[in-house]
Write a protein that holds these residues in place. Structure first.
Motif: not given
Length: 292
Positions: A133-134, A136-139, A165, A186, A265, A268-269, A272
């Protein structure tokens, strides 16, 4: 029964991770160059490791030796045997110099299978889920490993980048540290080290944490400084094999963790990932057709 002086280097390697900090510092210097340590006095060894002579004596007793003199003899003996038996010292006892290709393939297959199965079957799935999760949502993601672990960091970076990503890596420590200094909340660092004691990797994690980035460690030792420092730790489960450096099993254990993370990951994406993979495939398709 094996004499306490026989196979002393292998015994130190197997016990090092569970030793108290002072004894572990001595063990690491011994493992780096047993022959050189065999030529040091107890005062010289203690001084180089920044410990007391009492710590050296306690290490000797923990190894079943009567004292430092016996440790020096054991190290000298092991070093001499290593020089006399370069094949077994470098490759191990699983493959002999006259074994056929079939035997080599069997040993390699067994090492890879054991590394992957044991790592995945005992992986902390809750931690892996959080790590996915970290990521997949990382900047931004920065993957880093030194030595053999750098190839695994590169593999993770390429896979994440392929599904959209934003991920970077570098084998140059200065560039990696500079990149870590530019991270912030982030962002995520994935630090890879079999021992969990590689200075460059620990320094990069420390730098990233100073600036607020999240950190994920992939290592083999839960008691290592890297495991203690990172926000999340995913453990490989590599046991010592006939390959003295454990390089083969280590790499595949780390790759097994990377495989789990990558697929999670990608889930979760999903949208994309599908778009970026399709675009990438379309871009290289002319080269594939030309190759056919």
């Amino acid at each position: 029964m094996q004499s306490p002086v026989e196979g002393i280097v292998d015994r130190i390697a197997s016990l090092a991770s569970s030793m108290p900090e002072a004894q572990r510092a001595i063990a690491e210097l011994v493992l780096a160059d047993p022959g050189a340590v065999a030529r040091l006095t107890i005062l010289d060894l203690a001084d180089r490791c920044g410990v007391s002579t009492g710590s050296v004596t306690r290490l000797c007793r923990a190894l079943g030796l009567n004292g430092y003199a016996e440790l020096r003899l054991a190290l000298a003996s092991d070093s001499g045997r290593t020089r006399a038996e370069p094949w077994s010292a470098s490759i191990g006892a699983d493959v002999a110099e006259d074994d056929g290709i079939q035997r080599i393939a069997e040993v390699v297959s067994a090492a890879i299978t054991q590394a992957a199965v044991e790592t995945v079957s005992r992986l902390d799935l809750e931690a892996a889920d959080r790590a996915s999760t970290m990521l997949a949502t990382a900047r931004r993601v920065w993957a880093f490993g030194a030595g053999g672990s750098s190839t695994v960091a590169s593999e993770l970076q390429q896979r994440l980048y392929h599904i959209g990503v934003p991920a970077w890596t570098s084998t140059d420590t200065h560039i990696a540290l500079s990149g870590a200094a530019l991270l912030g909340p982030g962002d995520v660092v994935v630090a890879i080290s079999h021992s969990g004691r590689t200075k460059e990797v620990i320094d990069l994690v420390t730098e990233a944490m100073i600036h607020g980035a999240a950190t994920i460690a992939i290592c083999n030792d839960p008691a290592s400084p890297l495991a203690a420092r990172a926000e999340l730790t995913l453990l490989t489960r590599i046991r010592q094999t006939g390959f003295r450096t454990e390089a083969l099993a280590t790499r595949h254990g780390q790759l097994a963790v990377v495989d789990v993370l990558f697929i999670a990951v990608a889930q979760r994406t999903f949208e994309q990932a599908g778009e970026t993979m399709a675009a990438a495939q379309q871009a290289v398709q002319p080269y594939k057709e030309q190759g056919n």
